[in-house]
Each structure stands twice: as structure tokens, then as C-alpha cells.
Design a protein around this motif. Structure first.
Motif, PDB file in Angstrom:
ATOM      1  N   ASN A  44       0.819  -1.207   0.000  1.00 29.15           N
ATOM      2  CA  ASN A  44       0.000   0.000   0.000  1.00 29.15           C
ATOM      3  C   ASN A  44       0.854   1.259   0.000  1.00 29.15           C
ATOM      4  N   THR A  45       1.870   1.274   0.851  1.00 23.51           N
ATOM      5  CA  THR A  45       2.696   2.470   1.008  1.00 23.51           C
ATOM      6  C   THR A  45       3.554   2.738  -0.225  1.00 23.51           C
ATOM      7  N   LEU A  46       4.189   1.712  -0.768  1.00 24.59           N
ATOM      8  CA  LEU A  46       5.081   1.919  -1.913  1.00 24.59           C
ATOM      9  C   LEU A  46       4.317   2.130  -3.212  1.00 24.59           C
ATOM     10  N   SER A  47       3.104   1.582  -3.319  1.00 23.11           N
ATOM     11  CA  SER A  47       2.290   1.841  -4.514  1.00 23.11           C
ATOM     12  C   SER A  47       1.989   3.326  -4.646  1.00 23.11           C
ATOM     13  N   LYS A  48       1.856   4.002  -3.518  1.00 23.97           N
ATOM     14  CA  LYS A  48       1.602   5.450  -3.531  1.00 23.97           C
ATOM     15  C   LYS A  48       2.858   6.238  -3.919  1.00 23.97           C
ATOM     16  N   GLN A  49       4.000   5.528  -4.029  1.00 28.48           N
ATOM     17  CA  GLN A  49       5.258   6.188  -4.384  1.00 28.48           C
ATOM     18  C   GLN A  49       5.816   5.655  -5.713  1.00 28.48           C
ATOM     19  N   GLY A  50       4.906   5.189  -6.550  1.00 32.21           N
ATOM     20  CA  GLY A  50       5.299   4.813  -7.906  1.00 32.21           C
ATOM     21  C   GLY A  50       5.769   3.395  -8.090  1.00 32.21           C
ATOM     22  N   PHE A  51       5.683   2.541  -7.064  1.00 35.55           N
ATOM     23  CA  PHE A  51       6.117   1.150  -7.202  1.00 35.55           C
ATOM     24  C   PHE A  51       4.988   0.302  -7.773  1.00 35.55           C
ATOM     25  N   ARG A  52       5.381  -0.810  -8.405  1.00 41.67           N
ATOM     26  CA  ARG A  52       4.442  -1.781  -8.952  1.00 41.67           C
ATOM     27  C   ARG A  52       4.784  -3.158  -8.413  1.00 41.67           C
ATOM     28  N   ARG A  53       3.781  -4.040  -8.352  1.00 35.05           N
ATOM     29  CA  ARG A  53       4.021  -5.399  -7.877  1.00 35.05           C
ATOM     30  C   ARG A  53       4.160  -6.383  -9.025  1.00 35.05           C
ATOM     31  N   GLN A  55       4.464 -10.535  -8.687  1.00 38.77           N
ATOM     32  CA  GLN A  55       4.530 -11.651  -7.761  1.00 38.77           C
ATOM     33  C   GLN A  55       4.900 -11.148  -6.357  1.00 38.77           C
ATOM     34  N   ASN A  56       6.027 -11.565  -5.796  1.00 42.15           N
ATOM     35  CA  ASN A  56       6.386 -11.128  -4.441  1.00 42.15           C
ATOM     36  C   ASN A  56       7.490 -10.073  -4.456  1.00 42.15           C
ATOM     37  N   VAL A  57       7.491  -9.258  -5.497  1.00 43.08           N
ATOM     38  CA  VAL A  57       8.486  -8.193  -5.640  1.00 43.08           C
ATOM     39  C   VAL A  57       7.784  -6.868  -5.928  1.00 43.08           C
ATOM     40  N   LEU A  58       8.253  -5.795  -5.303  1.00 39.89           N
ATOM     41  CA  LEU A  58       7.834  -4.436  -5.644  1.00 39.89           C
ATOM     42  C   LEU A  58       8.989  -3.753  -6.361  1.00 39.89           C
ATOM     43  N   TYR A  59       8.693  -3.058  -7.466  1.00 37.27           N
ATOM     44  CA  TYR A  59       9.768  -2.444  -8.245  1.00 37.27           C
ATOM     45  C   TYR A  59       9.358  -1.065  -8.755  1.00 37.27           C
ATOM     46  N   ARG A  60      10.375  -0.290  -9.087  1.00 35.49           N
ATOM     47  CA  ARG A  60      10.173   1.029  -9.676  1.00 35.49           C
ATOM     48  C   ARG A  60      11.335   1.321 -10.612  1.00 35.49           C
ATOM     49  N   PRO A  61      11.105   1.916 -11.791  1.00 35.75           N
ATOM     50  CA  PRO A  61      12.218   2.247 -12.682  1.00 35.75           C
ATOM     51  C   PRO A  61      13.247   3.123 -11.977  1.00 35.75           C
ATOM     52  N   SER A  62      14.506   2.824 -12.219  1.00 33.47           N
ATOM     53  CA  SER A  62      15.588   3.597 -11.618  1.00 33.47           C
ATOM     54  C   SER A  62      16.749   3.648 -12.602  1.00 33.47           C
ATOM     55  N   CYS A  63      16.481   4.206 -13.768  1.00 30.21           N
ATOM     56  CA  CYS A  63      17.472   4.211 -14.839  1.00 30.21           C
ATOM     57  C   CYS A  63      18.535   5.277 -14.590  1.00 30.21           C
ATOM     58  N   ALA A  64      19.749   4.988 -15.044  1.00 33.38           N
ATOM     59  CA  ALA A  64      20.880   5.856 -14.733  1.00 33.38           C
ATOM     60  C   ALA A  64      20.804   7.204 -15.439  1.00 33.38           C
ATOM     61  N   ASP A  65      20.282   7.239 -16.663  1.00 33.30           N
ATOM     62  CA  ASP A  65      20.302   8.495 -17.418  1.00 33.30           C
ATOM     63  C   ASP A  65      18.959   8.796 -18.084  1.00 33.30           C
ATOM     64  N   CYS A  66      17.873   8.331 -17.494  1.00 30.20           N
ATOM     65  CA  CYS A  66      16.554   8.561 -18.070  1.00 30.20           C
ATOM     66  C   CYS A  66      15.511   8.497 -16.964  1.00 30.20           C
ATOM     67  N   ALA A  67      14.539   9.367 -17.016  1.00 30.00           N
ATOM     68  CA  ALA A  67      13.442   9.369 -16.039  1.00 30.00           C
ATOM     69  C   ALA A  67      12.105   9.484 -16.754  1.00 30.00           C
ATOM     70  N   ALA A  68      12.001   8.785 -17.897  1.00 29.85           N
ATOM     71  CA  ALA A  68      10.800   8.912 -18.723  1.00 29.85           C
ATOM     72  C   ALA A  68       9.594   8.215 -18.113  1.00 29.85           C
ATOM     73  N   CYS A  69       9.778   7.067 -17.466  1.00 29.00           N
ATOM     74  CA  CYS A  69       8.646   6.285 -16.955  1.00 29.00           C
ATOM     75  C   CYS A  69       7.990   6.994 -15.771  1.00 29.00           C
ATOM     76  N   LEU A  70       6.686   7.219 -15.874  1.00 24.71           N
ATOM     77  CA  LEU A  70       5.941   7.895 -14.820  1.00 24.71           C
ATOM     78  C   LEU A  70       4.765   7.021 -14.405  1.00 24.71           C
ATOM     79  N   SER A  71       4.673   6.718 -13.116  1.00 20.42           N
ATOM     80  CA  SER A  71       3.555   5.929 -12.621  1.00 20.42           C
ATOM     81  C   SER A  71       2.260   6.705 -12.817  1.00 20.42           C
ATOM     82  N   ALA A  72       1.205   5.997 -13.255  1.00 18.53           N
ATOM     83  CA  ALA A  72      -0.059   6.651 -13.602  1.00 18.53           C
ATOM     84  C   ALA A  72      -1.219   6.035 -12.832  1.00 18.53           C
ATOM     85  N   ARG A  73      -2.161   6.880 -12.446  1.00 21.35           N
ATOM     86  CA  ARG A  73      -3.385   6.411 -11.825  1.00 21.35           C
ATOM     87  C   ARG A  73      -4.533   7.338 -12.214  1.00 21.35           C
TER      88      ARG A  73
END
Length: 272
Positions: A44-53, A55-73
Motif C-alpha cells: 500500500n505504502t510503496l504503490s503510492k510512491q510509484g512502485f508496482r508489484r 509476484q512477491n516483488v515491488l519495483y520502480r524504474p531507476s534508470c541511470a540516465d533517463c526518467a521517462a517512466c511515470l507511474s499513472a493512476r
């Protein structure tokens, strides 16, 4: 009197690999495991900060030289269907929704394969077999549902794995019959999840990531009430042309700074 504190989740970064959305770029993900008694609170907490699930992993893009991906709701209270979206709802009036426990079936997998072979034959999931599909559906430590859509003949036409959050529903993965283009089933699934959230009194529908410059993601900006997680806050989406996907070495914060800025749930139990 003893007061025990739970261990904080550990965050890791994947090795760079080709980006599936923007040609010529490399992607990297920040992730943590989702397990134990605090899994639901962490999700619940990390979904509000742009993370996605996944299976049993929560992840968020963290690219070294790009910030194009934006979480949407979608803000359900601010959503109004367009004329074309109202036509989609009308065209699918004969479709019945069935919400079930997260359990994979052969019928789901057959539909999933037809969808991938038609729409994402060169994607990262193209080689997923029936066992991997079952793991994607069934390995969830939180409250999840499979939402199936059947026609008047009882045939499965679309399905989605959906998580129930404390502030909305999250569309983890959806697939549908690729031969029924006139029905616009991809759009219909989102429209129906807006209705699911509305009926449940939940304010948001989480859609995953919107990527400016990626044709695969263009459909998401067609929904009114769309919000993007940008610079640490949720903001109402402006015109799509206002967002760029250019690379720049200063666009992404260092990993240590990203982790330091993540808010974690307070999972401390009562004093003993």
C-alpha cells in the motif's frame, strides 16, 4: 518491558538491460521483496510512491540516465468518460464480469498466449510457459483478484490480475482476445475497473507506467482524471506534449538518495 522493531526492507537494483519502451535506451529497476506479515502495508505504502508489484516483488524504474517512466493512476472522482469511451461501454454491454481468487486456469493461459502472440510477440513475456503464467497469477502475498470477462456464450474474452489497495485497485496485468478489435477490450477493462473502484468507494485506479514517446503507452493519457507520480508527488496530467523523454545524466537521483527518500509504513507492534 520489551519493544521489538521489524527489520526494514532491503532495496536492490537490477543490472541494466534494453528498455522495452524506448529504443536505444537501457532500463534498470529498484526493487524489494514483498513477504511476511507487513506485505500488505508495504505494498500500500510503496504503490503510492510509484512502485508496482510483480509476484512477491515491488519495483520502480531507476534508470541511470533517463526518467521517462511515470507511474499513472486515475482519480475516480475526476473521471468522465469521453464519447468514444461511452461507445465502448455500450458495445460491451453483453460482457459479464466475474471476480475470482487468484487461481490460474487453462482457459486463461490459452487467451493469454493468443494475446501475447498477436500484440507482444517480441516482448519480455513472449516465452512465458503455463507454469510461469500460473506463478504470475497465484504468487501474491496480498489481497488480489482475477477479474474475468465472459460473453453471452460463456467464452472468456478478457481477464486481469488486480490488486486491492487501501486507496484503490491496481491493474497488475491484463490481457484480452486480440481478434475482437471492435470491442476495444483493453479500454473496456480500464473503464470497468473505474466502476469497480467507484462501487467499492476507492478513489484510484492504478494503471502502471506511462512513458512519453512510447506508442505502447499512448492509450493511458486518453482517460480523464489521470495523475502522474512526478518529482515525488502525484500531479494531474497536463498535455502529453508537456512531458519529454530525453535522456540526461542529471535526470535521475543516485540510488542511495532514491532509497533514502522512500517512505516506509510504520509496522511497529504494541509495546510488550
Amino acid at each position: 518491558m520489551r519493544h521489538s522493531l521489524p527489520l526494514a526492507p532491503q532495496f536492490y537494483v537490477t543490472a541494466p538491460q534494453p528498455c522495452p519502451y524506448l529504443e536505444g535506451r537501457m532500463e534498470r529497476k529498484l526493487f524489494t521483496s514483498l513477504q511476511g506479515e507487513t506485505a500488505e502495508q508495504l505494498n500500500n505504502t510503496l504503490s503510492k510512491q510509484g512502485f508496482r508489484r510483480s509476484q512477491n516483488v515491488l519495483y520502480r524504474p531507476s534508470c541511470a540516465d533517463c526518467a521517462a517512466c511515470l507511474s499513472a493512476r486515475i482519480d475516480v472522482s475526476a473521471f468522465t468518460p469521453s464519447k468514444s469511451q461511452r461507445r465502448v461501454i455500450k458495445r460491451n454491454a453483453d460482457i459479464e464480469r466475474r471476480a475470482t481468487s487468484p487461481w490460474a486456469t487453462e482457459e486463461q493461459y490459452a487467451l493469454f498466449r493468443r494475446y501475447l502472440d498477436s500484440r507482444h510477440a517480441d516482448g519480455g513475456m513472449a516465452d512465458m510457459d503455463v507454469f510461469e503464467f500460473a506463478a504470475m497469477i497465484e504468487e501474491t502475498p496480498i489481497r488480489s483478484r482475477v477479474v474475468e470477462y465472459v460473453d453471452a456464450d460463456g467464452g472468456l474474452r478478457a481477464a486481469g490480475l488486480t490488486d486491492v489497495l487501501d486507496d484503490g485497485v491496481s491493474m497488475v496485468y491484463s490481457f484480452y482476445d486480440p481478434t475482437m478489435e471492435r470491442r476495444s477490450l483493453g479500454t473496456y477493462l480500464i473503464l470497468d475497473h473505474i466502476e469497480i473502484a467507484r462501487q467499492a468507494g476507492l478513489p484510484y485506479v492504478y494503471l502502471g507506467y506511462w512513458v512519453p514517446g512510447s506508442p505502447k503507452m499512448g492509450y493511458k493519457c486518453k482517460f480523464s482524471g489521470l495523475e502522474l507520480y512526478h518529482n515525488g508527488t502525484w500531479q494531474r496530467m497536463r498535455q502529453p506534449s508537456d512531458y519529454d523523454s530525453t535522456t540526461h545524466p542529471l535526470k535521475s537521483d543516485p540510488i542511495a538518495e532514491q532509497v533514502a527518500n522512500i517512505t516506509l509504513p510504520d509496522t511497529r507492534g504494541p509495546l510488550r
